[in-house]
Enzyme design. Structure first.
Site, PDB file in Angstrom:
ATOM      1  N   THR A  70     -23.694  45.459  17.556  1.00 27.21           N
ATOM      2  CA  THR A  70     -23.079  45.676  16.247  1.00 27.21           C
ATOM      3  C   THR A  70     -22.391  44.366  15.878  1.00 27.21           C
ATOM      4  O   THR A  70     -22.019  43.586  16.753  1.00 27.21           O
ATOM      5  CB  THR A  70     -22.064  46.836  16.302  1.00 27.21           C
ATOM      6  OG1 THR A  70     -21.377  46.925  15.053  1.00 27.21           O
ATOM      7  CG2 THR A  70     -21.034  46.665  17.408  1.00 27.21           C
TER       8      THR A  70
ATOM      9  N   GLY B 127     -30.858  43.116   8.507  1.00 29.11           N
ATOM     10  CA  GLY B 127     -30.062  42.544   9.598  1.00 29.11           C
ATOM     11  C   GLY B 127     -30.726  42.750  10.952  1.00 29.11           C
ATOM     12  O   GLY B 127     -31.943  42.943  11.059  1.00 29.11           O
TER      13      GLY B 127
ATOM     14  N   THR C  89     -21.588  49.303  11.721  1.00 32.12           N
ATOM     15  CA  THR C  89     -22.869  49.766  12.313  1.00 32.12           C
ATOM     16  C   THR C  89     -22.650  50.745  13.462  1.00 32.12           C
ATOM     17  O   THR C  89     -21.921  50.441  14.410  1.00 32.12           O
ATOM     18  CB  THR C  89     -23.721  48.596  12.862  1.00 32.12           C
ATOM     19  OG1 THR C  89     -23.970  47.686  11.803  1.00 32.12           O
ATOM     20  CG2 THR C  89     -25.054  49.068  13.430  1.00 32.12           C
TER      21      THR C  89
HETATM   22  N1  GLY Z   1     -25.237  44.673  12.237  1.00 33.36           N
HETATM   23  C1  GLY Z   1     -25.653  45.199  11.010  1.00 33.36           C
HETATM   24  C2  GLY Z   1     -26.055  44.206  10.017  1.00 33.36           C
HETATM   25  O1  GLY Z   1     -25.562  43.092  10.009  1.00 33.36           O
HETATM   26  O2  GLY Z   1     -26.881  44.543   9.197  1.00 33.36           O
END
Ligand code: GLY
Length: 280
Positions: free
Chosen positions: A189, A168, A138
């Site tokens: 992230t 997410g 991310t």
């Molecule tokens: N941090 C990005 C996700 O898990 O979608």
């Protein structure tokens, strides 16, 4: 007299370096924080080479082989937030399609969204028929411009081989990102299914509001999560934050490189946050 702010930019992981370099040039050229984050994020999302970091074109598909993207942007000015979730073809998803077409956006075929790298990874996933662990890169970017505007953006293709429609932390305000023009901004992230239970980006900004530095705030939020679930059970999370003085901070449960620039620096610096156990 107009008070000029300290310009600064920060991004998650080592791969954000070219993005932060570009942001620094745009900020020095006098562009505002939102244009900077939006432009640089769009370039990053469109680059198939950076897709292996789980962002945009070239990102990992869901378990049906379709790339679905989540992204968001938030200004420090109150009430200015936008997000997309589970979008296919970069800008088009169920329900958003007509709206996007009205605005002149075009749809991308899923084949154009996969890179050689991620198409191969997907074939391996189908052959092994088992879930993959880890890998939640991310990109998160924060920019502070000369006029004191702060904007944060995040973008991801989400957990590799996820269930279709899984969303997410990234597009959720307070979870993947948060900004307050009186204080600063933060981005997260990592494992979004877990991160979203803790609103860590909001928490970081609130602690900065109460006087913590960006680094103190990120570490306090991580320590709070570790205390609540147990140090050894902590999931993958990386936090970055920037305050209105152009000071940066980070904390993480894994080794976490991030990139940073402010007016006092000749070039973009890579910093590495090492995970800290509560018991040390
Ligand atoms: N941090 C990005 C996700 O898990 O979608």
């Amino acid at each position: 007299m107009q008070i000029l702010s300290q310009m600064a930019a920060v991004g998650t992981w080592s791969f954000s370096r070219p993005a932060v370099e570009r942001m620094s040039c745009m900020l020095l050229a006098g562009q505002n924080a939102t244009d900077v984050v939006e432009t640089v994020m769009a370039e990053f999302e469109d680059d198939a080479d950076t897709g292996r970091h789980i962002v945009g074109r070239g990102g990992y598909p869901n378990c049906k082989g379709v790339v679905e993207c989540d992204a968001a942007i938030m200004e420090g000015v109150p009430g200015r937030f936008g997000a997309v979730a589970a979008l296919r073809g970069l800008l088009v998803g169920d329900g958003a399609e007509a709206f996007a077409q009205d605005l002149g956006f075009t749809s991308e075929a899923n084949d154009n969204m996969l890179s050689h790298h991620t198409a191969t990874a997907y074939r391996e996933f189908l052959e092994k028929n088992q879930p993959v662990s880890g890998g939640h890169d991310t990109i998160g970017l924060i920019a502070l411009d000369l006029s004191g505007n702060i904007t944060v953006g995040v973008s991801t293709s989400g957990a590799p081989f996820k269930s279709p429609g899984r969303v997410g932390d990234s597009p959720l305000p307070g979870c993947g990102l948060y900004a307050d023009h009186t204080v600063g901004a933060a981005a997260a992230t990592g494992d979004g299914d877990k991160i979203m239970c803790y609103c860590p980006s909001f928490h970081v900004v609130q602690l900065m509001k109460q006087g913590s530095s960006p680094s103190e705030a990120c570490h306090a939020v991580l320590a709070d999560i570790q205390r609540r679930i147990g140090d050894d059970k902590c999931f993958e999370i990386g936090l970055i934050s920037l305050n209105m003085k152009g000071e940066v901070g980070a904390a993480s449960s894994v080794e976490f490189p991030y990139t940073f620039w402010n007016q006092g620096l000749d070039s973009v610096k890579e910093l590495i946050n090492q995970p800290k156990s509560l018991n040390v």
